[in-house]
Every structure is written in C-alpha cells, then in structure tokens.
Design an enzyme around this catalytic site. Structure first.
Site, PDB file in Angstrom:
ATOM      1  N   ASP A   1      -5.595  -3.248   1.059  1.00  0.00           N
ATOM      2  CA  ASP A   1      -4.941  -2.039   0.566  1.00  0.00           C
ATOM      3  C   ASP A   1      -3.454  -2.022   0.847  1.00  0.00           C
ATOM      4  OD1 ASP A   1      -5.063  -1.773   3.287  1.00  0.00           O
ATOM      5  OD2 ASP A   1      -5.648   0.334   3.279  1.00  0.00           O
TER       6      ASP A   1
ATOM      7  N   ASP B   1      -1.225  -7.436   1.774  1.00  0.00           N
ATOM      8  CA  ASP B   1      -2.388  -8.083   1.163  1.00  0.00           C
ATOM      9  C   ASP B   1      -2.099  -8.638  -0.228  1.00  0.00           C
ATOM     10  OD1 ASP B   1      -4.116  -7.357   3.325  1.00  0.00           O
ATOM     11  OD2 ASP B   1      -4.200  -5.334   2.521  1.00  0.00           O
TER      12      ASP B   1
ATOM     13  N   ASP C   1     -10.090  -6.934   4.345  1.00  0.00           N
ATOM     14  CA  ASP C   1      -9.206  -6.264   5.277  1.00  0.00           C
ATOM     15  C   ASP C   1     -10.044  -5.273   6.083  1.00  0.00           C
ATOM     16  OD1 ASP C   1      -6.801  -5.594   6.481  1.00  0.00           O
ATOM     17  OD2 ASP C   1      -6.351  -4.031   5.023  1.00  0.00           O
TER      18      ASP C   1
END
Length: 899
Positions: free
Chosen positions: A623, A627, A340
């Site tokens: 986070d 996700d 990410d």
C-alpha cells in the site's frame, strides 16, 4: 507536492547538489545557498523556474490508437488479413469484406473491454498537501506545495503531510512513515538528535515527503523537492520497471502462432493437391481460403476477452478492481505471494491490545478507572469526530470501553497546562484542575516515564513506594509486551494539591517528577478480520506466502504467526542487500516461508525479481510508495485501494477496494476458475475445426468429384454465430469441486495440452466429422447424386446441393451441442457436475438453435449464406447427434476415472 498527468521535463541544474543532508545545519545552509531567514521571494521564484515545480510526473498512458493497433496485428488477426487479401485477389469481394468486418469487430470489442477495465479505477486524489507554511525573507508566508524549492525553510506541525525532504533545524516531531518504510508505529524525529543511523530513512534529523506528522512542531530546511525526493526516487524506480505480459497473454499468443502455423501449413500442403486434382486456380484459391478460415477460430479472442471480463466483474463484486483483463488468470496461476504487513495483513488502525497493572484488579476497580481517567485527560484527540493521532484515538476508545469518557470541551476547560509530545522527551503531560485539585497526567515511552516515577498505584487506589523489586517487575512487563510486537506506553499521574488561583503554572521539570505509575498500555495494529482464513486457503491451494515489510522483524513475525504464516525465519533487509543473486534465489526457493524486515524498495524489487527468475508466478501486495517498484515487477501487483497511496495504486494491476487480504484468496480461486473455463471453451472451439476442415480435404482429394460440403460464409456463421453463445456460457462455468485443493499450475504448462488436442481433434472432432459427412452424403445420395455430377448454379442438382451444405451446417451445430456438454468437465461425469448448474449454457444452446433456424429458413439469410430449408427426415437424423458426441466422450472419461 501533487501528481500530474503530464510528462515533466528533466530537472534543470540549480544550486549545488547536497552531498549529505545530515551535515551541520550551518554547512547545509551554505551548500543550499540559504539563510536562517529563508530564501527571498525573488530567489525562490528564480529557483522555481530553474528547478521546476515540486511535483511528480505520472507516466503517460499508451495512446488509444496503439491499443487498437495491438488488437489488429495479433497473430490470429494477421492470419485473417491474409485470408481477406486472398479472397479479394480471387474475386470473392463479399468474403473479403466479411473477414475484415470480423477483424474490426474483434479488435473493437477487445479494446472496449480493456478501456472499461482501466476506467473502473477512479481518479486518484492528491497525496501531498496543497499549501504549507514557509519562511521567506524572515516572514512566515503561505506557499503552494508545488512552489516549494530547495533551500526553503518550512514549518511543520501535527496533522500535516511533509511536502518535501526536510532536514529539521528546530523542534521535534513524531512522523508516520508507513507509506515509505512500512513501519507500523510513528517514529521520533528531532533537530537535536544524535544521528548515528545507517541509512537516510532512519536518520532522526530528517523527514521525507509523503510522511505524516502525528505529533509535535518543528521547522526544517528543504534539501530535495519533486523528482529528487525519496518519494520521487521510488516513483521513478517503479516507472523504470517494465511490466511483462501475463502468463495467459503469452500462452494465447503461443496458441495463436500454433494455429497460424497449422492453417498456413495446411493451405500450402493441400493447395498443390487441388491443382493436381484438376481444380482451376480460382477454385483452388477458394479452397485455400476456406481451409485457412476453417482453421482460424475467429471467436477465440472475443470469447477469451469476455470470459476475462466476466472474471473482472466477479472480482469487482468481491472487492477488487482489475486494471488489466489477463490479471484475473494471473492470480489463478500464482505460486508465491509476497505481502506487505501494515495495512495489508493488519488493519492499519491502532488498538489497545494489553494493559498491565502491577496489582490484581477487577473490572471497574479504582486502578483501572484511574488509568482510564489519565488517558482521557492526557489527550488532544476527539474520539467522536475521529480527529487526532491514531494512538490517542485508540487510548480514548479503550477508556470509553472501560466506562470513562470526557467531552473534549470539558477536558479543555479544565486544562491549565499542556506539554505536547516532543520527540526529545518522548512523553506528553497535562496539568488539569479536577474537583478543586491540580492533577498531572503523563503518558509516554517507558524508558522516559519510569525513571520519573517514585510510587505505584495500589489496589485500593492509594500510592505505594516503587521499590527496586517492583521496578524490575514493571520492566519485565515492558519487555514482555514489546516482545510480542506491541508499542508500550507507561501511564502515570501526580496530585499537586488544592487549586491555588494565584499560583504560577508549573513548568515541565516540576510536573514530570515524583510521579505515581498507574500502569502500562500495549498497542498494536491488529490483523484484519478474515486474513487468517485467507492465509489458510492459500496454503491449501499450495501457495507460499512471504512477508516483505519495512517494519521491525519482531512486530512482523508476531503478526505473521497470528495470521497463520509459517514465519520460519526473519531476514533483515540489510542481509538481503548483502546477498548475491544466487544466494537470494537459494533462500527463496527453499520450502520455508520467510519474513523480510526493514526492507527497502530496492530489497522488495530484488525479491520479486529473484522469485520471477526462479519460475515462480509472483503476486506482490502493498500500500505504500515504497511498494510501487516491486508491484510493477511482480507478475501481479496488488495495491490497497482505501488506505494505499496513489503511487502504489498506479503501479498495481489489481486494487483491493476493501483493503482485505482475504480478497486475494478469492481472486486466486476466481483466476483458477477462469483458466479452467478458458480451457473448456478452447476445447469446444478446437473440436469444431475438424468437421470444418475435413469437408475441404474431401473436396480437394476427390479432385472436385465430391462438391464442397460447406461454404466459407457458412464457416464464418459457425465460428462467429452458432459457436459463440455456448462458448461464452462455458466461460461462466462454476468452479469445479477441489479447485482450491490442488497445487498451482506449473508456469510452463500452457492452455493447450496434448491430452486436450487428442480429445478435441481425435475424439470429439473426428466423430463430428464422420457424422457431418454422413448426413451431407445422405442428402445428395437420397436425391440421386453420383460422384462427379454437376451441382453448380443452373444445374438440376443445385437446390439439392444447397440442402446438403445446409445439412452439413446444421449437423455441425448439432455436434456442437454435444461437445458443449462434454466440455463442461475434464474428469467428472455430467451427473456429478449437474445438467442445469450452468443455466447460461442452456440459454446459449437455445440461442444457437434460434440462429441456426434463421439461417436455414429465413429467405434473406438463405440468399446470403447459400442455405435451404431442410426436409423433416434430415432433422430426425440430426436429433441423436448431440447425444452420440457427448456419450462417446462420457464413456472415455468414465474409463479414465476407473483407471
């Protein structure tokens, strides 16, 4: 909305489901059976009973007894159960009890280690608010977030987290949706906006549970609560994704079945030989049990568990909490990292990256000072307490760095009018009394501020006309800053003249015109310190990195470029969603590193699944709530501990407590070291199977003419006593040079290879067996024994026989020492590695010798294990054994290096 540990029941049907929450408000109120005055208290209570509380259910953990059961039905444990049963049937009760104790100890130790790893993750705090303001029966009341129901009118304001999925019916907001979408910057949402978005998450009239309100006030209509929210949908999606066994778990199980097959096959093959050779059924059964026990490395599972536990502790010291022991090794075999952006590659902290002024100025010039003064006036944040919108805090930090700072109390006392940021205006305005004059300060989106500017601040601090050429130059500056992924704000001011105490405060239309442009400010969420070096380390180790984010492509690509990720192509999430599985797999298996932008949870899940099916070992970092599904599907899910959401931390296998991507590279190195060390002590353990098995074969093939050189209890003493400490020490070997300069291990490559088996059985094991049998025969022959002579209890040679089996036991220990030094490296010489670089091994060997001395010379141990004190000449014979075993292997490794 709160997270609970219980399993929630399925929602009961209540009011009709909402077809489209973006429909006109009057129709939505009708569909939700609500009113402009909100629900009545009675109706809200009824819906709470029917629909259930506004909370998410956390998947129940596996009961402890199932974890213990898993340990006692492992293939190696099953094999030992068979051996215990055979021992009991044959009348060897003490042996049966000893084997059961071994099984229980192994299972208990493994269970304890797994439990300790899980408890290392601290209890997670509630992610959503406890209480919110709602409108019920026309009155504004404080309501527990878990008691909100569909159809409630909710008041939202700056600093609050959104407690449900809400359709705005009045006002405007800026909301931080990073937890759901991964976008770096807050997005505008307004009840009056025109909704032409392609997906619900991008709708300008909707806000979703888990988002944070960074500016503005609004009222909204809750159209989804609990499991029906976007947050609940993602959490449910992640719970439906089954976590698969790690590569090491699969390989250890495969090794266990291989060992089981060899042990059972050897027993079945040689048991008839013993009977044909004239052994009694009881003696043959003891022989079969001995062969079975000799082939089962009882210390393998606890040694692997301890090596992984040591890796877990090492990872924890470097900023990572590992929730599953085998995850350490999985990191080491990673071939692809899908990371990410927000909060992972970046610091998740806004900073001023660029300031554009249309005049050449020096530090401390009137223009720079004026820009800083406007920023400190046009703010509601408190930099000292860190209280306020992240963007405003970043602007105040820049102003302080420029030498301009204003106490919030002074700022607020000078303020006459505050026009807060509103999404429909996309700007903020303050009117202040400063040194006897009325000063307007404005900041906001360039497309909203620039059309209201008529002048430009000159180098001497005076205003000049903002003509067409200057306006074009400013717009080019905006495009330039936005092109490198910055969020651009225009800053302007206006002097309304001397203070008139009798004047009426000006309205927004009066203040926000004929402004003087001071400059442009570009903000960014900068890359974390150390990430660029970590990315370079991953590339050196042959690992590819893809960026998978919900943010915009240009922002993500710029961050990727700055940290060293080869962002060869930016792929929009909608394009991924339109691809077939084959097209996506072809895209991902190319040599390029990619940036996937505007990715939904389903997109991330598809990417992780496609890589997994292509044979890649995938580590997915993230986070946000969005996700979580992909974190569970990946081989190794890595969540951010400090800034991450609880849903992401719950779904992940590894939690980075420092939120640092660089810790991931350290984890890869640690995982590779652990796997290498697993191979080292597997080699060490396997090498001793040959000198343990060969004596039984000699006994069987001789038809009992040559007595058993080793008893079953002595084998257990070797496998669980003398062998354990050096094996554990090999699990703590330092990383070998060049560890992070070699490509990832192929997924199909197991712990055991053909070369390892040849080295363990054909070289180290066979040599040890020859030496062991030699010393056994030497002791017997020295006392006058001849083949066929009786050596049982009560015979003249029984004491000599006990000395001979003890010599066999001690000879295996001596050979273990040589094997331990040989196993420290696969190619390099011991001199290159260093004799004392692993002091634990030296202590382990010392402990092994002490344990051997106790078994050989302590009377109580002699009675239990059938040992006897050894004469001095036998000890002298044993002294060169370690050097002989290590020396032969060292010569073979030198020969391989020369080749």
């Amino acid at each position: 909305m709160t997270l609970t540990h219980r399993t929630a029941p399925a929602p009961v049907a209540g009011p009709d489901d909402v077809g489209d929450p973006r429909e006109p408000v009057t129709r939505l109120l009708r569909d939700l059976r609500s009113t402009a005055q909100g629900l009545s208290a009675t109706e809200a209570a009824r819906r709470l009973v029917v629909l259930g509380p506004n909370e998410l259910a956390r998947a129940a953990r596996r009961p402890w007894w199932r974890s213990v059961l898993t340990q006692v039905v492992h293939p190696l444990a099953l094999l030992l159960w068979v051996a215990a049963a055979l021992a009991a049937v044959s009348g060897s009760t003490e042996l049966a009890v000893a084997i059961v104790v071994v099984i229980v100890l192994n299972a208990g130790f493994a269970f304890w280690q797994e439990t300790q790893a899980e408890r290392a993750v601290e209890a997670l705090q509630g992610y959503l608010p406890d209480e919110v303001w709602a409108v019920r029966g026309g009155a504004r009341v404080r309501v527990a977030a878990r008691e909100l129901v569909r159809g409630d009118l909710i008041a939202l304001e700056e600093g609050q987290r959104v407690p449900a999925d809400v359709r705005l019916v009045g006002g405007a907001l800026e909301v931080d949706t990073a937890a759901l979408t991964g976008e770096s910057y807050p997005v505008a949402r307004s009840a009056d906006a025109v909704d032409d978005a392609g997906r619900l998450l991008d709708s300008p009239v909707l806000v979703f549970s888990g988002s944070a309100v960074t500016a503005g006030t609004a009222t909204g209509l809750a159209f989804a609560t609990g499991a029906h929210t976007e947050l609940g949908r993602i959490a449910a999606l992640s719970q439906r994704v089954d976590a698969e066994p790690s590569p090491l778990e699969r390989q250890v199980r495969r090794v266990a079945w291989l060992i089981a097959a060899v042990a059972v096959g050897a027993g079945l093959a040689f048991l008839p030989i013993g009977l044909l050779a004239g052994l009694t059924l009881t003696t043959a059964a003891v022989f079969a049990i001995g062969l079975l026990v000799a082939n089962v490395p009882e210390g393998l599972l606890p040694t692997i568990t301890l090596a992984l536990a040591a890796g877990v502790r090492q990872m924890a010291s470097r900023g990572a909490v590992v929730k599953r022991l085998s995850a350490v090794e999985t990191l080491g075999s990673t071939t692809t990292i899908c990371t990410d952006k927000t909060g992972t590659l970046t610091a998740n902290r806004m900073t001023v990256a660029a300031v554009a002024l249309r005049v050449e100025v020096a530090p401390g010039s009137p223009v720079a000072a004026t820009l800083a003064q406007v920023l400190v006036r046009c703010s509601t944040a408190d930099l000292a307490d860190g209280d306020g919108d992240p963007t405003e805090l970043a602007l105040l930090a820049w102003a302080r760095g420029s030498g301009v700072e204003l106490a919030p109390a002074v700022r607020d006392s000078d303020r006459w009018v505050l026009h807060r940021f509103e999404a429909r205006f996309r700007r903020m305005t303050t009117v202040d009394r400063v040194a006897g004059r009325v000063v307007v300060s404005v900041k906001g989106a360039p497309e909203q501020v620039l059309p209201r500017c008529a002048a430009l601040l000159g180098a001497d601090g005076t205003a000049t006309a903002l003509d067409a050429a200057a306006r074009d130059a400013v717009e080019r500056d905006v495009e330039r800053l936005a092109g490198v992924g910055l969020r651009v704000l225009a800053v302007a001011r206006r002097d309304l003249g001397p203070v008139d105490p009798a004047a009426v405060p000006p309205d927004r239309d009066t203040t926000d015109r004929d402004l003087c442009l001071v400059g442009l400010v570009g903000l960014e969420d900068p890359p974390r310190d150390g990430v660029a070096g970590a990315v370079a380390g991953c590339h050196t180790a042959g690992i590819r990195i893809h960026v998978v984010t919900g943010d915009h492509g240009s922002t993500a690509a710029e961050i990727a470029r700055r940290v060293g990720i080869r962002a060869d192509r930016v792929v929009d999430g909608e394009l991924v969603d339109a691809m077939s599985e084959g097209e996506l797999r072809e895209l991902l298996t190319a040599d390029d590193e990619l940036v996937f932008a505007r990715a939904t949870p389903e997109t991330k899940l598809r990417i992780a699944d496609a890589l997994h099916r292509s044979g890649e070992v995938v580590a997915m970092t993230g986070d946000g709530v969005n996700d979580a599904p992909a974190l569970r599907r990946a081989d190794i899910g890595v969540a951010m501990g400090a800034s991450g959401t609880d849903v992401a931390r719950e779904a992940a296998t590894v939690v980075l407590t420092d939120d640092n991507f660089a810790t991931l590279t350290a984890g890869v190195e640690e995982g590779r070291r652990v796997f290498d060390n697993v191979r080292k002590f597997v080699l060490y353990i396997f090498a001793h199977a040959v000198p343990e098995v060969v004596p039984f074969l000699v006994f069987a093939l001789s038809g009992g003419a040559i007595p058993l050189p080793l008893t079953v209890l002595q084998i257990l003493a070797i496998d669980l006593g003398t062998e354990t400490l050096p094996a554990l020490a090999l699990g703590r070997e330092p990383a070998e040079p060049g560890l992070m300069h070699r490509p990832p291990r192929p997924r199909s490559e197991g712990v055991i290879t053909g070369r390892m088996l040849w080295r363990a059985w054909g070289v180290l094991g066979l040599l040890s067996a020859v030496l062991v049998l030699g010393v056994f025969a030497a002791v017997l022959l020295h006392a006058g024994w001849r083949p066929g002579d009786a050596v049982g209890p009560g015979t003249a040679l029984h004491d000599v026989y006990r000395q001979a089996t003890t010599a066999t036991f001690a000879a295996i220990v001596a050979c273990q020492i040589g094997t331990a030094f040989a196993a420290r490296t696969e190619w390099a010489s011991l001199r290159a590695v260093g004799l004392a670089t692993n002091p634990l091994l030296l202590w382990g060997i010392a402990g092994e010798l002490l344990f051997t001395g106790v078994l050989v010379y302590w009377p109580l141990a002699q009675d239990v294990f059938g040992t006897a004190a050894l004469p001095g000449w036998v000890l002298l014979v044993l002294l060169p054994f370690p050097v002989l075993v290590w020396g032969v292997d060292e010569l073979l490794r030198a020969r391989r290096r020369r080749r």
